[in-house]
Each structure stands twice: as C-alpha cells, then as structure tokens.
Design an enzyme around this catalytic site. Structure first.
Site, PDB file in Angstrom:
ATOM      1  N   ALA A  50      22.672  44.977 116.267  1.00  0.00           N
ATOM      2  CA  ALA A  50      23.849  44.609 115.519  1.00  0.00           C
ATOM      3  C   ALA A  50      23.716  43.249 115.530  1.00  0.00           C
ATOM      4  O   ALA A  50      24.688  42.397 114.546  1.00  0.00           O
ATOM      5  CB  ALA A  50      25.213  44.968 116.481  1.00  0.00           C
ATOM      6  N   SER A  51      23.082  42.900 116.335  1.00  0.00           N
ATOM      7  CA  SER A  51      23.012  41.266 116.273  1.00  0.00           C
ATOM      8  C   SER A  51      22.502  40.208 115.276  1.00  0.00           C
ATOM      9  O   SER A  51      22.581  38.956 115.498  1.00  0.00           O
ATOM     10  CB  SER A  51      22.238  40.253 117.938  1.00  0.00           C
ATOM     11  OG  SER A  51      20.892  40.263 117.244  1.00  0.00           O
ATOM     12  N   GLU A  76      18.964  40.434 123.371  1.00  0.00           N
ATOM     13  CA  GLU A  76      18.559  38.734 122.973  1.00  0.00           C
ATOM     14  C   GLU A  76      18.694  38.064 124.162  1.00  0.00           C
ATOM     15  O   GLU A  76      18.930  37.623 125.050  1.00  0.00           O
ATOM     16  CB  GLU A  76      19.923  38.199 121.174  1.00  0.00           C
ATOM     17  CG  GLU A  76      20.596  39.092 120.558  1.00  0.00           C
ATOM     18  CD  GLU A  76      19.578  38.972 119.499  1.00  0.00           C
ATOM     19  OE1 GLU A  76      18.225  37.865 119.760  1.00  0.00           O
ATOM     20  OE2 GLU A  76      18.989  39.814 118.524  1.00  0.00           O
ATOM     21  N   ALA A 114      18.141  48.275 124.941  1.00  0.00           N
ATOM     22  CA  ALA A 114      18.472  49.647 123.712  1.00  0.00           C
ATOM     23  C   ALA A 114      18.104  50.621 124.215  1.00  0.00           C
ATOM     24  O   ALA A 114      18.858  51.731 124.126  1.00  0.00           O
ATOM     25  CB  ALA A 114      19.045  49.273 123.018  1.00  0.00           C
ATOM     26  N   LEU A 142      18.008  49.415 115.021  1.00  0.00           N
ATOM     27  CA  LEU A 142      16.841  48.257 115.809  1.00  0.00           C
ATOM     28  C   LEU A 142      15.525  48.115 115.396  1.00  0.00           C
ATOM     29  O   LEU A 142      15.461  48.903 114.117  1.00  0.00           O
ATOM     30  CB  LEU A 142      16.166  49.156 117.068  1.00  0.00           C
ATOM     31  CG  LEU A 142      17.128  48.663 118.056  1.00  0.00           C
ATOM     32  CD1 LEU A 142      18.036  48.814 118.477  1.00  0.00           C
ATOM     33  CD2 LEU A 142      16.427  49.817 119.002  1.00  0.00           C
ATOM     34  N   ALA A 143      15.156  46.845 115.369  1.00  0.00           N
ATOM     35  CA  ALA A 143      13.759  46.776 115.163  1.00  0.00           C
ATOM     36  C   ALA A 143      12.551  45.938 115.204  1.00  0.00           C
ATOM     37  O   ALA A 143      13.490  44.810 116.317  1.00  0.00           O
ATOM     38  CB  ALA A 143      13.608  45.718 113.663  1.00  0.00           C
ATOM     39  N   TYR A 238       3.022  49.713 103.509  1.00  0.00           N
ATOM     40  CA  TYR A 238       4.030  50.515 104.081  1.00  0.00           C
ATOM     41  C   TYR A 238       4.354  52.109 103.999  1.00  0.00           C
ATOM     42  O   TYR A 238       4.412  52.437 104.888  1.00  0.00           O
ATOM     43  CB  TYR A 238       5.306  49.609 103.474  1.00  0.00           C
ATOM     44  CG  TYR A 238       6.496  49.690 104.003  1.00  0.00           C
ATOM     45  CD1 TYR A 238       7.003  48.094 104.977  1.00  0.00           C
ATOM     46  CD2 TYR A 238       7.565  51.063 104.784  1.00  0.00           C
ATOM     47  CE1 TYR A 238       8.008  48.971 105.719  1.00  0.00           C
ATOM     48  CE2 TYR A 238       8.176  51.110 105.295  1.00  0.00           C
ATOM     49  CZ  TYR A 238       8.760  49.878 106.233  1.00  0.00           C
ATOM     50  OH  TYR A 238      10.046  50.349 107.151  1.00  0.00           O
ATOM     51  N   THR A 278      14.099  38.954 106.658  1.00  0.00           N
ATOM     52  CA  THR A 278      14.757  38.882 107.452  1.00  0.00           C
ATOM     53  C   THR A 278      13.940  38.306 109.002  1.00  0.00           C
ATOM     54  O   THR A 278      12.214  38.335 108.211  1.00  0.00           O
ATOM     55  CB  THR A 278      14.885  40.373 108.280  1.00  0.00           C
ATOM     56  OG1 THR A 278      14.181  41.555 108.603  1.00  0.00           O
ATOM     57  CG2 THR A 278      16.288  41.389 107.318  1.00  0.00           C
TER      58      THR A 278
HETATM   59  P1  NAI Z   1      16.363  42.454 112.799  1.00  0.00           P
HETATM   60  O1  NAI Z   1      15.174  42.003 113.638  1.00  0.00           O
HETATM   61  O2  NAI Z   1      16.521  41.474 111.740  1.00  0.00           O
HETATM   62  O3  NAI Z   1      17.485  42.787 113.763  1.00  0.00           O
HETATM   63  C1  NAI Z   1      16.430  43.610 114.521  1.00  0.00           C
HETATM   64  C2  NAI Z   1      17.343  44.144 116.033  1.00  0.00           C
HETATM   65  O4  NAI Z   1      17.449  45.059 116.857  1.00  0.00           O
HETATM   66  C3  NAI Z   1      18.161  42.775 116.807  1.00  0.00           C
HETATM   67  O5  NAI Z   1      20.015  42.926 116.532  1.00  0.00           O
HETATM   68  C4  NAI Z   1      17.634  43.117 117.692  1.00  0.00           C
HETATM   69  O6  NAI Z   1      18.841  42.203 118.907  1.00  0.00           O
HETATM   70  C5  NAI Z   1      17.893  44.342 118.179  1.00  0.00           C
HETATM   71  N1  NAI Z   1      16.404  44.581 119.108  1.00  0.00           N
HETATM   72  C6  NAI Z   1      15.553  44.781 119.519  1.00  0.00           C
HETATM   73  N2  NAI Z   1      14.778  45.016 119.972  1.00  0.00           N
HETATM   74  C7  NAI Z   1      15.990  45.594 121.237  1.00  0.00           C
HETATM   75  C8  NAI Z   1      16.018  46.220 122.480  1.00  0.00           C
HETATM   76  N3  NAI Z   1      14.947  46.280 123.203  1.00  0.00           N
HETATM   77  N4  NAI Z   1      17.148  46.368 122.903  1.00  0.00           N
HETATM   78  C9  NAI Z   1      18.368  46.258 121.870  1.00  0.00           C
HETATM   79  N5  NAI Z   1      18.511  45.574 120.847  1.00  0.00           N
HETATM   80  C10 NAI Z   1      17.144  45.144 119.997  1.00  0.00           C
HETATM   81  O7  NAI Z   1      15.736  43.428 111.580  1.00  0.00           O
HETATM   82  P2  NAI Z   1      16.422  44.799 110.645  1.00  0.00           P
HETATM   83  O8  NAI Z   1      14.546  43.113 109.170  1.00  0.00           O
HETATM   84  O9  NAI Z   1      17.904  44.096 110.311  1.00  0.00           O
HETATM   85  O10 NAI Z   1      16.186  45.441 110.584  1.00  0.00           O
HETATM   86  C11 NAI Z   1      17.117  46.568 110.921  1.00  0.00           C
HETATM   87  C12 NAI Z   1      16.812  47.868 110.498  1.00  0.00           C
HETATM   88  O11 NAI Z   1      16.478  48.018 109.048  1.00  0.00           O
HETATM   89  C13 NAI Z   1      15.012  48.039 110.551  1.00  0.00           C
HETATM   90  O12 NAI Z   1      15.005  50.062 110.601  1.00  0.00           O
HETATM   91  C14 NAI Z   1      14.713  48.033 109.309  1.00  0.00           C
HETATM   92  O13 NAI Z   1      12.863  48.736 109.473  1.00  0.00           O
HETATM   93  C15 NAI Z   1      15.662  48.101 108.593  1.00  0.00           C
HETATM   94  N6  NAI Z   1      15.261  48.445 106.859  1.00  0.00           N
HETATM   95  C16 NAI Z   1      14.426  46.321 107.154  1.00  0.00           C
HETATM   96  C17 NAI Z   1      14.259  45.842 105.821  1.00  0.00           C
HETATM   97  C18 NAI Z   1      14.100  44.596 105.167  1.00  0.00           C
HETATM   98  O14 NAI Z   1      13.397  44.503 104.259  1.00  0.00           O
HETATM   99  N7  NAI Z   1      14.029  43.495 106.073  1.00  0.00           N
HETATM  100  C19 NAI Z   1      14.580  46.962 105.294  1.00  0.00           C
HETATM  101  C20 NAI Z   1      15.262  48.695 105.079  1.00  0.00           C
HETATM  102  C21 NAI Z   1      15.683  48.533 105.976  1.00  0.00           C
END
Ligand code: NAI
Length: 399
Positions: A50-51, A76, A114, A142-143, A238, A278
């Site tokens: 969520a962060s 975080e 998580a 999550l990512a 991808y 991101t």
């Molecule tokens: P991000 O890196 O900005 O956010 C990832 C989140 O996961 C953060 O809140 C982080 O604290 C949390 N996280 C990571 N490891 C963790 C753990 N072990 N425990 C708890 N929390 C954890 O990533 P983003 O880009 O927002 O991606 C989120 C989802 O959206 C992914 O599944 C990604 O594949 C998908 N997505 C992203 C796109 C893009 O262009 N960025 C496009 C379409 C889908």
C-alpha cells in the site's frame, strides 16, 4: 548536520528522498481524487503493497473518493541518520494516515513482510478485534525482488529476463542520462521458477485462503491482483519473459481464489493496469524507453495517466462504476487505452526513431517521465514549498 535531501541515483534506482516533498505529493494525489468527486465504494479495505505507486493510489482513491477505512501492508524503513532518511513508502504511510485520520477515516499501517505467516496473523487479528471483523475488498499490489517462503524458509530472488531467447534493444541509464544498446539474457528454468515464486500469485492465494478461513471476508467480498501484459512492442522481454510467466501464474491463482470465495459470493480477478513510472517499472530493461515513446503518444491523445489517475478511474468508473471492460478470461482491462492499435502503432513509429541524440528531448516524453520518477521520492513535486525539518522531527513520526 543538515538533512541530506538530494535526489541521488544508482543506475535506475532513485536513492535520495525528500520527506516533506512526499507529504505534498500525497496531498496532490488526494486533491486529484477530490476534484473528481465522491463515489459509492465499500468501506473496509485491505491493501497489500500500500505504500507506493499503484497500491498507494488505490488506497487514496478508495479513502478520499469512496470514504473507505483502510489497512495498508508494506515493507519500508524509517529514518536512521541525516544521510539515511529511510524509504519513500515509510513517509507515504505516515502522511496518508495523517490526512485520512483528519477526515475521520481509519488508516492502519502494518510495516513488515507480507509474505510471512506472522504478518497474515497480525492483520487478521486486527480485522477481528479492531476493524469491525470483516473486509469487503482485498487488493494485492506487491512488487519486490525477493520472497522467503514461510513454509520452507527458502528465499527466492526474481530475475527479469527473457525466456528461450536473448533480447537486444535500446535502453537508458537514468543516473548517467545515457542511451545504450541493452542486452537481456535468457533465464534458466530455476530463474523462471524463482520469479514465479516471488512475483506470481502464490502469496495472494495464501492471503485469501487465510482471510477466508478466519472468516474475515464479508459476503460478496472482492479481491484484485494487479498485472501487466503490454503488446508486441514489449512482448519479448515482458509477456514472453520471466515477469510474464509470473503474471500468468496470477491469472491461474485468480481462478483458484474465485473457487474458494464461491461460498461467500466473492469475486477474484486480475486487473491488467497500464504502464506507469514506478520504482518497480524503472528497473525493467528497455521499459523506460517504451514509456518515453508511449507517454509521448498518449499525452498527444490526452490519455496519459499517472498511477492516481489510473487507479481512480479503475475504481470510480469500472469496479464500482458502470463501465467495466473485461477480456475473454474475465480480467478487468483498464489498459485498453495503452493497447489501442493506433496508439501502439504511433508509439512503435516513434520508438524506432529514438536515439542517443533525442531520447532526453521533447521528441520523447522525457520531461514527463523524469518528473514522475523524481516525484516518487518527493522531488520536483508540484506546489511543494521548502519546509525545514530535523532528523528528530522525522523520527518522531510514527506509521
Ligand atoms: P512499487 O514498487 O511502487 O510498490 C510495491 C509495494 O510492495 C510497496 O508498497 C512495497 O512496500 C510493497 N512490498 C514489497 N515487498 C514487500 C513485502 N515483502 N512485504 C510487504 N510489502 C512489500 O510497485 P508498483 O509498480 O506499484 O507495482 C505494484 C503492482 O502493480 C505489481 O504487481 C506490478 O507488477 C503491477 N503493475 C505495475 C505496472 C507499472 O507500470 N509499474 C503496470 C501494471 C501493473
């Protein structure tokens, strides 16, 4: 000693952060949602991841557009020294909570792993004891590059690689502002499996199973996992690569979760989201170049979106609105603007002409990409006015 709030880069990873810039960025996103008005949405939401970016945007639209109480889980770090102020998501959690509570909403942050059994147990206990006993919506966003399987204790690391081929293509190093010929190796079977373990749907499934068994999912509860597909322009690295394999696993797990949720008339679905800037997407090889071309075209078409614009549209008009777009396997497809054939054709034409001379000029969406990239860590934020804070001020903030 003054706080070190300079943007610093290592490759395509942005290291420095400006906490008060992040506060303004959260406010900007809240203002965007409010400018769109309110909508009917469920009031008890759990967001995993969520962060930042998509998860954070989901939380902001549901809270400030839909009036939801939210639980956010993320991984975080907080501030340690003047030179190590922690991670952006740490402050995003804090400033989101501050703003939500000011409007009378519940905003509970869990910071930790998580993937662990302990986090799942803690969240379930909180829902039972302090969150009214049930949630209506669970979002999985999550990512990460690493996951420890709680059952075996084994740690898996994901690899962003091609499958069955090597891929060559234009890439950029953001730190050096350099355009170069990139090369992506083919993954081994082991690397493919590890990537599916980390970025696939297994943990989503385990979460939903645990929440269902504990009886904390409301009748008709929904759950979504975010995915990306893209098209021919990025297929080789991808959709046909290790990340695509992980995303295909999420599709498979969606069906399994839907089966579990049948007795509460629940819904489990993958949402295929659009390409955005991101922390996670900036480190995908070749992807920033795709974004430079795609955004340029979509800005001209008036369809370019940031995470908050995209997530707000998803929940307001699709999930809780009357204009959802599903594909043949039941995934929600808000990425349809990105994948319009004319848009992809124009992006292809433009990307073919991007070179070392023009990649960081108006020929591409360089300014937009860098603005969005810097915003992630609180830099180059619209309406930000410098505010003096000390390490002690920051350390006093609690998630
Ligand atoms: P991000 O890196 O900005 O956010 C990832 C989140 O996961 C953060 O809140 C982080 O604290 C949390 N996280 C990571 N490891 C963790 C753990 N072990 N425990 C708890 N929390 C954890 O990533 P983003 O880009 O927002 O991606 C989120 C989802 O959206 C992914 O599944 C990604 O594949 C998908 N997505 C992203 C796109 C893009 O262009 N960025 C496009 C379409 C889908």
């Amino acid at each position: 000693m003054a706080l070190d709030i300079q943007p610093k880069m290592r490759g395509n990873v942005l290291m420095g952060i400006n906490p008060m810039g992040l506060k303004q960025e959260i406010q900007n996103q809240i203002n965007y949602v409010k400018s769109q008005g309110t909508y009917e949405a469920p009031k008890r939401v759990l967001i995993l991841g969520a962060s930042s970016s998509y998860g954070l945007a989901t939380r902001i639209t549901l809270a400030f557009g839909g009036g939801a109480d939210t639980i956010g889980v993320s991984y975080e770090n907080g501030p340690r020294t003047e030179r190590n102020l922690g991670t952006p998501g740490w402050y995003n959690n804090i400033f989101f909570k501050e703003a939500a509570e000011a409007e009378g909403l519940v905003a509970k942050n869990f910071v930790g792993d998580a993937f662990s059994d302990e986090m799942k147990a803690n969240v379930i206990e909180y829902i039972q004891e302090e969150f009214g006993g049930k949630v209506d919506l669970v979002v999985y966003s999550l990512a990460t590059g690493r996951r420890t399987d709680p059952e075996t204790g084994e740690t898996y690391r994901s690899s962003i690689k091609a499958i069955g081929q090597t891929v060559e293509g234009p890439d950029i190093n953001l730190e050096k502002e350099e355009f170069y010929a990139g090369h992506l190796e083919a993954a081994s079977e082991e690397e493919i499996e590890a990537t599916v373990k980390v970025m696939g749907g297994e943990d989503w499934y385990i979460w939903m199973q645990a929440l269902h068994e504990a009886g904390v999912l409301a009748e008709g509860a929904k759950t979504f996992c975010y995915s990306y597909l893209g098209d021919n322009l990025n297929r080789s690295y991808y959709q046909d690569g290790t990340l695509g394999r992980a995303k295909a696993d999420c599709d498979a797990k969606a069906e399994m979760i839907a089966d579990i949720l049948a007795d509460i008339n629940g819904e489990a679905r993958v949402i295929v989201a659009t390409a955005v800037t991101t922390k996670a997407s900036a480190v995908i090889p070749f992807f920033p170049v795709y974004c430079l071309g795609l955004y340029k075209v979509m800005e001209e078409e008036g369809t370019h979106e940031t995470p908050i614009m995209h997530q707000d549209r998803i929940y307001r008009t699709m999930v809780y609105g009357d204009a959802p777009e599903y594909d043949e396997v039941g995934r929600l497809r808000p990425d349809s603007w990105e994948l319009r054939p004319e848009t992809q054709a124009k992006a292809e034409e433009l990307i073919r002409q991007i070179d070392a001379e023009n990649f960081n000029t108006d020929f591409t969406a360089w300014d937009t990409f860098m603005h969005e990239f810097l915003n992630l860590n609180g830099f180059d934020v619209d309406h930000y006015e410098h505010e003096e804070v000390t390490l002690e001020d920051l350390q006093a903030l609690e998630p």
